[in-house]
Design a protein around this motif. Structure first.
Motif, PDB file in Angstrom:
ATOM      1  N   PRO A  23      47.239  42.515  47.782  1.00 15.50           N
ATOM      2  CA  PRO A  23      47.285  41.973  46.425  1.00 15.50           C
ATOM      3  C   PRO A  23      48.968  41.830  46.447  1.00 15.50           C
ATOM      4  CG  PRO A  23      47.490  44.292  46.350  1.00 15.50           C
ATOM      5  CD  PRO A  23      47.053  43.975  47.862  1.00 15.50           C
ATOM      6  N   GLY A  24      49.325  40.890  45.243  1.00 15.32           N
ATOM      7  CA  GLY A  24      50.736  40.652  45.107  1.00 15.32           C
ATOM      8  C   GLY A  24      51.015  39.436  44.113  1.00 15.32           C
ATOM      9  N   SER A  25      52.314  39.045  44.101  1.00 15.52           N
ATOM     10  CA  SER A  25      52.574  38.213  43.054  1.00 15.52           C
ATOM     11  C   SER A  25      52.648  36.725  43.704  1.00 15.52           C
ATOM     12  CB  SER A  25      53.982  38.543  42.336  1.00 15.52           C
ATOM     13  OG  SER A  25      53.861  39.598  41.788  1.00 15.52           O
ATOM     14  N   PHE A  26      52.962  36.918  45.193  1.00  9.61           N
ATOM     15  CA  PHE A  26      53.188  35.831  45.858  1.00  9.61           C
ATOM     16  C   PHE A  26      53.936  34.548  45.031  1.00  9.61           C
ATOM     17  CE2 PHE A  26      49.490  38.001  47.105  1.00  9.61           C
ATOM     18  CZ  PHE A  26      49.815  38.352  48.464  1.00  9.61           C
ATOM     19  N   ASP A  87      42.876  42.005  36.341  1.00  6.86           N
ATOM     20  CA  ASP A  87      42.771  43.424  35.695  1.00  6.86           C
ATOM     21  C   ASP A  87      43.453  44.590  36.517  1.00  6.86           C
ATOM     22  OD1 ASP A  87      40.960  45.433  34.749  1.00  6.86           O
ATOM     23  OD2 ASP A  87      39.504  44.867  36.059  1.00  6.86           O
ATOM     24  N   LEU A  88      43.023  45.631  36.351  1.00  4.29           N
ATOM     25  CA  LEU A  88      43.879  46.663  37.248  1.00  4.29           C
ATOM     26  C   LEU A  88      43.355  46.585  38.671  1.00  4.29           C
ATOM     27  CD1 LEU A  88      43.353  50.115  35.267  1.00  4.29           C
ATOM     28  CD2 LEU A  88      45.329  49.095  35.887  1.00  4.29           C
ATOM     29  N   LEU A  89      44.080  46.683  39.793  1.00  8.58           N
ATOM     30  CA  LEU A  89      43.875  46.433  41.041  1.00  8.58           C
ATOM     31  C   LEU A  89      42.757  47.395  41.467  1.00  8.58           C
ATOM     32  CD1 LEU A  89      44.368  45.270  43.581  1.00  8.58           C
ATOM     33  CD2 LEU A  89      46.054  46.897  44.235  1.00  8.58           C
ATOM     34  N   ALA A  90      42.459  48.480  40.899  1.00 11.54           N
ATOM     35  CA  ALA A  90      41.729  49.718  41.450  1.00 11.54           C
ATOM     36  C   ALA A  90      40.380  49.006  40.735  1.00 11.54           C
ATOM     37  CB  ALA A  90      41.953  50.783  40.579  1.00 11.54           C
ATOM     38  N   VAL A 102      45.775  46.379  51.095  1.00  8.25           N
ATOM     39  CA  VAL A 102      47.126  46.241  52.384  1.00  8.25           C
ATOM     40  C   VAL A 102      48.464  46.018  51.512  1.00  8.25           C
ATOM     41  CG1 VAL A 102      47.880  44.629  54.264  1.00  8.25           C
ATOM     42  CG2 VAL A 102      45.524  45.384  53.994  1.00  8.25           C
ATOM     43  N   ARG A 103      49.353  46.625  52.253  1.00 10.72           N
ATOM     44  CA  ARG A 103      50.696  46.597  51.600  1.00 10.72           C
ATOM     45  C   ARG A 103      51.709  46.389  52.423  1.00 10.72           C
ATOM     46  NH1 ARG A 103      51.743  44.242  46.655  1.00 10.72           N
ATOM     47  NH2 ARG A 103      53.656  45.619  46.389  1.00 10.72           N
ATOM     48  N   GLY A 104      52.546  45.527  52.195  1.00  7.32           N
ATOM     49  CA  GLY A 104      53.684  45.307  53.605  1.00  7.32           C
ATOM     50  C   GLY A 104      54.976  46.367  52.946  1.00  7.32           C
ATOM     51  N   GLN A 116      54.262  55.326  44.841  1.00  6.72           N
ATOM     52  CA  GLN A 116      53.692  55.830  43.459  1.00  6.72           C
ATOM     53  C   GLN A 116      52.385  54.780  43.241  1.00  6.72           C
ATOM     54  OE1 GLN A 116      56.918  54.446  40.869  1.00  6.72           O
ATOM     55  NE2 GLN A 116      56.195  55.509  38.930  1.00  6.72           N
ATOM     56  N   MET A 117      52.570  53.594  43.576  1.00  4.25           N
ATOM     57  CA  MET A 117      51.340  52.596  43.446  1.00  4.25           C
ATOM     58  C   MET A 117      50.114  53.019  44.272  1.00  4.25           C
ATOM     59  SD  MET A 117      51.918  48.696  43.048  1.00  4.25           S
ATOM     60  CE  MET A 117      51.611  48.111  44.737  1.00  4.25           C
ATOM     61  N   ALA A 118      50.464  53.676  45.464  1.00  2.00           N
ATOM     62  CA  ALA A 118      49.217  53.922  46.197  1.00  2.00           C
ATOM     63  C   ALA A 118      48.593  55.235  45.662  1.00  2.00           C
ATOM     64  CB  ALA A 118      49.742  54.269  47.642  1.00  2.00           C
TER      65      ALA A 118
HETATM   66  O1  PNS Z   1      54.073  41.220  45.102  1.00  2.00           O
HETATM   67  P1  PNS Z   1      54.134  42.518  44.197  1.00  2.00           P
HETATM   68  O2  PNS Z   1      54.660  42.037  42.835  1.00  2.00           O
HETATM   69  O3  PNS Z   1      55.013  43.433  44.698  1.00  2.00           O
HETATM   70  O4  PNS Z   1      52.751  42.998  43.700  1.00  2.00           O
HETATM   71  C1  PNS Z   1      52.570  44.101  42.856  1.00  2.00           C
HETATM   72  C2  PNS Z   1      50.860  44.170  42.518  1.00  2.00           C
HETATM   73  C3  PNS Z   1      50.621  43.075  41.955  1.00  2.00           C
HETATM   74  C4  PNS Z   1      50.034  44.752  43.666  1.00  2.00           C
HETATM   75  C5  PNS Z   1      50.698  45.264  41.334  1.00  2.00           C
HETATM   76  O5  PNS Z   1      51.415  45.004  40.252  1.00  2.00           O
HETATM   77  C6  PNS Z   1      49.369  45.425  40.947  1.00  2.00           C
HETATM   78  O6  PNS Z   1      48.383  45.833  41.713  1.00  2.00           O
HETATM   79  N1  PNS Z   1      49.155  45.080  39.506  1.00  2.00           N
HETATM   80  C7  PNS Z   1      47.871  45.079  39.079  1.00  2.00           C
HETATM   81  C8  PNS Z   1      48.057  46.374  37.737  1.00  2.00           C
HETATM   82  C9  PNS Z   1      47.698  47.615  38.284  1.00  2.00           C
HETATM   83  O7  PNS Z   1      46.932  47.774  38.780  1.00  2.00           O
HETATM   84  N2  PNS Z   1      48.774  48.544  38.173  1.00  2.00           N
HETATM   85  C10 PNS Z   1      48.544  49.824  38.486  1.00  2.00           C
HETATM   86  C11 PNS Z   1      49.049  50.116  39.751  1.00  2.00           C
HETATM   87  S1  PNS Z   1      50.878  50.499  39.816  1.00  2.00           S
END
Ligand code: PNS
Length: 178
Positions: A23-26, A87-90, A102-104, A116-118
């Motif tokens: 996932p990402g903003s790209f 939506d929420l990524l989860a 996958v995240r870089g 934090q995000m993971a």
């Molecule tokens: O390329 P990025 O901007 O670093 O990607 C961030 C991204 C899109 C992976 C993250 O912001 C995301 O998953 N957003 C969706 C909302 C969400 O699930 N937020 C809770 C987890 S922090």
């Protein structure tokens, strides 16, 4: 066999396919992202590159434009699929029946945010595992924002983004016509 290895086998048994989501903003996709896409695609049956449709941000490229760009620059990778989510990524991971995010990681600066995000994603969807890939050192300083900044001032970006993105940024910033 411990619980964790059991879990891996269950995931593989689920539809028989190992699906990962990157996932990402790209906004826009850079050579650093592309490097991760190529490497991650070799590790999974399907890699879904998912563009966040974040309504609160003002991106340079619309989600539709980013999806189209990603489709074009990954056209040579048959197991890569491009999608978007809002939506929420989860939840999106669950919807796609994927079990890997996958995240870089470019540097230690990325690490805290990624940790934090993971951790949040693990709380929200314990069934999904975040896997980190170290960015190729060639691209460790690269970011979409830096690339946009250079392109805004008509600087050289050909080492940082695919030719299609370079051309589309030139058009966006009014340095050339479409
Ligand atoms: O390329 P990025 O901007 O670093 O990607 C961030 C991204 C899109 C992976 C993250 O912001 C995301 O998953 N957003 C969706 C909302 C969400 O699930 N937020 C809770 C987890 S922090």
């Amino acid at each position: 066999m411990n619980n964790e290895s059991n879990q891996i086998i269950e995931h593989k048994a689920h539809g028989g396919k190992r699906i990962a989501v990157y996932p990402g903003s790209f906004d826009p996709v850079t050579m650093g992202h592309l490097d991760i896409i190529h490497r991650a695609a070799r590790q999974f049956d399907t890699l879904v590159v998912a563009v966040l449709n974040n309504l609160s941000k003002k991106p340079l490229f619309s989600v539709e434009e980013r999806v189209e760009q990603l489709k074009q620059v990954t056209a040579d990778l048959p197991n890569v699929e491009i999608d978007s989510f809002r939506d929420l990524l989860a939840n999106y991971i669950r919807e796609r029946e994927a079990h890997v995010i996958v995240r870089g990681i470019r540097s230690v600066t990325d690490f805290e945010y990624e940790l934090q995000m993971a951790s949040i994603n693990r709380e929200l969807n314990p069934d999904a595992e975040t896997i980190f890939m170290m960015t190729n050192p060639r691209y460790s300083y690269l970011s979409s924002s830096m690339v946009k900044e250079i392109a805004r001032f008509d600087g050289p970006v050909s080492d940082f983004v695919p030719p299609l993105i370079e051309q589309e940024m030139r058009v966006k910033f009014g340095h050339t016509s479409a």
